[in-house]
Design a protein around this motif. Structure first.
Motif, short mmCIF file in Angstrom:
data_model
loop_
_atom_site.label_atom_id
_atom_site.label_comp_id
_atom_site.label_asym_id
_atom_site.label_seq_id
_atom_site.Cartn_x
_atom_site.Cartn_y
_atom_site.Cartn_z
N GLY A 176 0.81 -1.20 0.00
CA GLY A 176 0.00 0.00 0.00
C GLY A 176 0.85 1.25 0.00
O GLY A 176 1.88 1.33 0.68
N ALA A 200 -3.40 3.07 -0.46
CA ALA A 200 -3.85 1.98 0.42
C ALA A 200 -3.01 1.90 1.69
O ALA A 200 -1.81 2.16 1.68
CB ALA A 200 -3.78 0.65 -0.32
N PHE A 204 -4.91 -2.56 2.93
CA PHE A 204 -5.34 -2.20 1.58
C PHE A 204 -6.66 -1.46 1.55
O PHE A 204 -7.37 -1.48 0.54
CB PHE A 204 -5.38 -3.44 0.67
CG PHE A 204 -4.01 -4.00 0.38
CD1 PHE A 204 -3.01 -3.22 -0.16
CD2 PHE A 204 -3.71 -5.33 0.67
CE1 PHE A 204 -1.74 -3.73 -0.42
CE2 PHE A 204 -2.45 -5.86 0.42
CZ PHE A 204 -1.46 -5.06 -0.13
N VAL A 206 -8.59 2.11 1.37
CA VAL A 206 -8.26 3.42 0.80
C VAL A 206 -9.25 4.46 1.32
O VAL A 206 -10.43 4.17 1.48
CB VAL A 206 -8.28 3.39 -0.75
CG1 VAL A 206 -7.16 2.54 -1.29
CG2 VAL A 206 -9.62 2.87 -1.26
N THR A 217 -9.29 -1.06 -5.97
CA THR A 217 -8.07 -1.47 -5.29
C THR A 217 -7.90 -2.98 -5.31
O THR A 217 -6.83 -3.50 -5.63
CB THR A 217 -8.08 -0.95 -3.84
OG1 THR A 217 -8.11 0.47 -3.85
CG2 THR A 217 -6.85 -1.42 -3.08
#
Length: 234
Positions: A176, A200, A204, A206, A217
């Protein structure tokens, strides 16, 4: 793919891990010196590889990245084996020392290799560290390190780069861009690939202000891993 070729877009938990519902095709309990472990097999019809993924110290196999890979990759000929470490199977909330995690991983490896296919060792966070530390001795075909915890948050001097640099096999890090355990620019050069997931964090996730969705993602992660696995020699 060498470190230094960082791709922040296209195809290619430390922190809290968001659970995701994934139905396992088959659950198998495997005895280890650290207690019973569990493998959740997501089977490909015509498998060419096994991708074994361990979870992090802050969550289990329902983490968004692990769950997404288990859903997506069997259609590409990759059997995904999500590995639950004994401490999680026993219902404990705190992970044991790295040595104990490695012991369990070594003991369950024969079950992962039983299909007679190349096994790519991998995992997220603490699971990625286990895969890196044991890949060479176990004969892994490659290593996939998701959210590799390069250092504890705010402690860059406590680097774990030696684990990543010592795999001895093709290795891909998916990291990330806002991971407090190590952002992509902090990683040393070395014989591994590194893909940054924009905005991220360690799990992960966001932020809404990024303009990116969780779906985008997760798709980036799965497509990056899918493309890389196609380069792994069978």
């Amino acid at each position: 793919m060498e470190h230094g070729h960082k791709d922040g877009a296209g195809r290619g938990p430390g922190g809290a891990e968001a659970p995701a519902a994934v139905e396992a095709a088959e659950a198998e309990e495997v005895g280890t010196a650290a207690g019973p472990a569990r493998i959740l097999w997501h089977l490909a019809r015509r498998p060419r590889l096994v991708l074994a993924l361990g979870h992090g110290a802050g969550g289990g196999t329902g983490a968004r990245d692990l769950a997404a890979l288990a859903r997506a990759l069997p259609a590409d000929g990759v059997t995904v084996a999500l590995v639950e470490q004994p401490w999680r199977v026993a219902g404990k909330k705190v992970a044991p020392a790295p040595k104990t995690l490695d012991t369990a991983w070594r003991d369950l490896w024969p079950a992962l290799a039983r299909p007679g296919l190349p096994v790519v060792a991998g995992g997220r966070s603490a699971g990625a560290r286990v895969a890196c530390r044991t890949a060479g001795e176990l004969g892994a075909a490659a290593v996939l390190a998701l959210a590799f915890p390069l250092h504890p948050p705010g402690r860059p001097e406590r680097s774990r780069a030696d684990e990543l640099l010592g795999t001895g096999v093709p290795t891909l890090v998916v990291q990330g861009g806002n991971d407090s355990f190590g952002r992509s620019g902090e990683f040393p050069d070395g014989p591994y690939g590194l893909v940054e997931v924009p905005y991220a964090d360690h799990s992960f996730a966001v932020p809404k202000r990024s303009g990116r969705t969780e779906e985008e993602t997760v798709t980036m992660i799965t497509e990056t891993v899918r493309g890389w696995l196609r380069t792994v020699r069978e």
